[in-house]
Scaffold this motif. Sequence first.
Motif, mmCIF file in Angstrom:
data_model
loop_
_atom_site.group_PDB
_atom_site.id
_atom_site.type_symbol
_atom_site.label_atom_id
_atom_site.label_comp_id
_atom_site.label_asym_id
_atom_site.label_seq_id
_atom_site.Cartn_x
_atom_site.Cartn_y
_atom_site.Cartn_z
ATOM 1 N N GLY A 8 0.668 -1.158 0.227
ATOM 2 C CA GLY A 8 0.147 -0.175 0.004
ATOM 3 C C GLY A 8 0.702 1.360 -0.230
ATOM 4 O O GLY A 8 2.011 1.192 0.486
ATOM 5 N N ASP A 39 -3.719 -3.663 -5.468
ATOM 6 C CA ASP A 39 -3.708 -2.117 -4.914
ATOM 7 C C ASP A 39 -4.085 -1.797 -3.674
ATOM 8 O O ASP A 39 -4.937 -0.989 -3.344
ATOM 9 N N ARG A 42 -7.536 -1.797 -1.205
ATOM 10 C CA ARG A 42 -8.675 -1.816 -2.157
ATOM 11 C C ARG A 42 -8.850 -3.507 -2.285
ATOM 12 O O ARG A 42 -9.909 -3.716 -2.582
ATOM 13 N N SER A 70 -0.556 -0.781 -6.199
ATOM 14 C CA SER A 70 -0.824 0.087 -5.029
ATOM 15 C C SER A 70 -1.740 1.087 -4.972
ATOM 16 O O SER A 70 -2.376 1.353 -6.077
ATOM 17 N N SER A 71 -2.030 1.450 -4.105
ATOM 18 C CA SER A 71 -2.926 2.665 -3.639
ATOM 19 C C SER A 71 -3.121 3.323 -2.611
ATOM 20 O O SER A 71 -2.417 2.911 -1.472
ATOM 21 N N ARG A 72 -3.710 4.403 -2.244
ATOM 22 C CA ARG A 72 -3.945 4.887 -1.036
ATOM 23 C C ARG A 72 -5.161 4.958 -0.585
ATOM 24 O O ARG A 72 -5.734 5.687 0.143
ATOM 25 N N THR A 73 -5.867 3.833 -0.610
ATOM 26 C CA THR A 73 -7.239 3.387 -0.474
ATOM 27 C C THR A 73 -6.966 3.252 1.080
ATOM 28 O O THR A 73 -6.107 2.734 1.791
ATOM 29 N N ASP A 239 -5.702 13.372 0.191
ATOM 30 C CA ASP A 239 -5.890 11.849 -0.261
ATOM 31 C C ASP A 239 -6.819 11.515 0.771
ATOM 32 O O ASP A 239 -7.140 12.224 1.561
#
Length: 342
Positions: A8, A39, A42, A70-73, A239
């Motif tokens: 992440g 991701d 997520r 990856s993501s910043r979820t 974000d």
Amino acid sequence: MRVGVLTGGGDCPGLNAVIRAIVRKGVQEYGYDFTGFRDGWRGPLEGATVRLDIPAVRGILPRGGTILGSSRTNPLHEEDGIDRIKEHIAELEVDAIITIGGEDTLGVATVLSDEHGVPCVGVPKTIDNDLSATDYTFGFDTAVNIATEAIDRLHTTAESHMRVLVVEVMGRHAGWIALHSGLAGGANVILIPEQPFDVEQVCTWVTSRFRASYAPIVVVAEGATPREGDMILKDQSLDSFGHVRLSGVGEWLAKEIEKRTGKEARTTVLGHVQRGGTPSAFDRWLATRFGLHAIDCVRDRDFGKMVSLRGTDIVRVPIADATSRLKTVDPKLYEEVGVFFG
């Protein structure tokens, strides 16, 4: 046992080395199955997975980025986010999750583990090197090497045109990249978030450098702020973890230097190039060791822990210890390098 793995936050050199080590040891020595979550958070939030076995991790050791995405979820801000994660890991028969990430990603793992009984093991990842409870995070060494090479190259063009070159590097709250790369690259001024800077003092150092017939290099972390002013922002958007988008202090500072000294100034923003591409040998070594010890942590059912580098040893610490506060530059360390300013 089936183990979930996710990466992440921002991508980071060495992520694939961690994944490779986890899967290789987990399959070969413990006979575990693995599920890769897509991701970041997520993946478990939406049940998005990818096949993760030994063939899937062949050849990924030197690759930058992450094969899992990856993501910043932030599932803590999603409606029924925790319940959806628990539901999906139950459906997928995942017995534990290895979370590879920084402050935000590991912060979610802490809540899931400590408050909701989701078995999590943490692996520290950030190029900023600002996670507490570990001496170094992988990705940092690569970022410093890239920034140092850029500074080395900029010296020649600065001297050819006798102009000021301001180099903006990453570092939201901690100036480790700026400090290490600036010192290694022979910068004449290093500005970090921990020490608000005086623009007039910076201009004095710049002018002093020109008097010695040399063109100055100023290295500034993206989170550095002037003593009388606010953090320089690209825009006001946030974000999912509430972070503003930084970048802009380098351009602002170059204009101030030019206006106050009359010397031509230019800005180079290294940005994402610092965390892209092939990881350094040290980052591959550290990331691999983290992966090997993380799967041992799962085997021992020692959940709620994060693997950490202490000296040359890999130890286990509560994940919360890494996220409770940031590791910032000691004022004494910054003062130590001040002899090279100007």
